[in-house]
Design a protein around this motif. Structure first.
Motif, PDB file in Angstrom:
ATOM      1  N   ALA A  68      58.219  64.986  65.255  1.00  0.00           N
ATOM      2  CA  ALA A  68      58.464  65.809  66.440  1.00  0.00           C
ATOM      3  C   ALA A  68      59.203  65.014  67.506  1.00  0.00           C
ATOM      4  N   CYS A  69      59.001  63.683  67.499  1.00  0.00           N
ATOM      5  CA  CYS A  69      59.608  62.827  68.510  1.00  0.00           C
ATOM      6  C   CYS A  69      59.858  61.452  67.909  1.00  0.00           C
ATOM      7  N   VAL A  70      60.964  60.846  68.303  1.00  0.00           N
ATOM      8  CA  VAL A  70      61.286  59.470  67.930  1.00  0.00           C
ATOM      9  C   VAL A  70      61.414  58.673  69.215  1.00  0.00           C
ATOM     10  N   HIS A  96      69.696  62.401  61.436  1.00  0.00           N
ATOM     11  CA  HIS A  96      68.696  62.499  60.380  1.00  0.00           C
ATOM     12  C   HIS A  96      67.299  62.855  60.880  1.00  0.00           C
ATOM     13  N   GLY A  97      67.138  63.054  62.159  1.00  0.00           N
ATOM     14  CA  GLY A  97      65.817  63.286  62.734  1.00  0.00           C
ATOM     15  C   GLY A  97      65.320  64.703  62.702  1.00  0.00           C
ATOM     16  N   SER A  98      66.031  65.609  62.051  1.00  0.00           N
ATOM     17  CA  SER A  98      65.595  67.003  61.899  1.00  0.00           C
ATOM     18  C   SER A  98      65.175  67.641  63.216  1.00  0.00           C
ATOM     19  N   GLY A  99      65.941  67.401  64.256  1.00  0.00           N
ATOM     20  CA  GLY A  99      65.665  68.033  65.545  1.00  0.00           C
ATOM     21  C   GLY A  99      64.599  67.355  66.377  1.00  0.00           C
ATOM     22  N   LEU A 116      54.797  61.682  74.845  1.00  0.00           N
ATOM     23  CA  LEU A 116      54.131  62.833  75.481  1.00  0.00           C
ATOM     24  C   LEU A 116      55.070  63.602  76.398  1.00  0.00           C
ATOM     25  N   ARG A 117      56.097  62.953  76.918  1.00  0.00           N
ATOM     26  CA  ARG A 117      57.065  63.676  77.766  1.00  0.00           C
ATOM     27  C   ARG A 117      57.790  64.762  76.976  1.00  0.00           C
ATOM     28  N   TRP A 118      57.829  64.627  75.645  1.00  0.00           N
ATOM     29  CA  TRP A 118      58.607  65.535  74.805  1.00  0.00           C
ATOM     30  C   TRP A 118      57.797  66.366  73.827  1.00  0.00           C
ATOM     31  N   LEU A 119      56.591  65.960  73.528  1.00  0.00           N
ATOM     32  CA  LEU A 119      55.778  66.733  72.582  1.00  0.00           C
ATOM     33  C   LEU A 119      55.328  68.029  73.232  1.00  0.00           C
ATOM     34  N   ARG A 120      55.419  69.082  72.496  1.00  0.00           N
ATOM     35  CA  ARG A 120      55.031  70.409  73.020  1.00  0.00           C
ATOM     36  C   ARG A 120      53.861  70.926  72.227  1.00  0.00           C
TER      37      ARG A 120
END
Length: 120
Positions: A68-70, A96-99, A116-120
């Motif tokens: 979900a996040c890199v 390659h990160g599939s979005g 955590l700034r990006w995880l929904r």
């Protein structure tokens, strides 16, 4: 917590970088991984050195699981001689990160907060 999802943390491997004491960074990475665990977030590490086939290692990590996040570490971003490598890493994640969202930590033990700034 704002959300969950698997996270990949990409950074320099402090143990394999010659000429400096890796222990403080190793300890900070361990604290960062513990923070992910405390939050119930699965997080994998992809630690590289400029001397290896960074592209192959990172692509294998990115395509091995759904992230979900890199989070890209400061060791890759902040050291001027590694600017080109940093650009390659960002483009590999984009390709390659599939979005997966891309986040940047301030310190090795701050990766969970960056994610955590990006995880929904």
């Amino acid at each position: 917590m704002r959300g969950t999802g698997r996270v990949l943390v990409i950074g320099l491997d402090p143990v394999r970088i010659p000429g400096w004491d890796p222990e403080p960074v190793v300890a900070a990475i361990a604290r960062g991984q513990a923070r992910f665990a405390d939050l119930g977030i699965e997080a994998d590490l992809c630690l590289v050195t400029p001397e290896e086939d960074v592209e192959a290692v990172i692509v294998a990590a990115l395509t091995g699981k759904d992230y979900a996040c890199v989070v890209i570490g400061g060791g890759l971003r902040n050291h001027e001689p590694l600017l080109e490598l940093f650009e390659r890493v960002v483009n590999l994640v984009a390709r390659h990160g599939s979005g997966a969202a891309i986040a940047f930590n301030r310190t090795p033990d701050g990766s969970a907060e960056a994610a955590l700034r990006w995880l929904r």
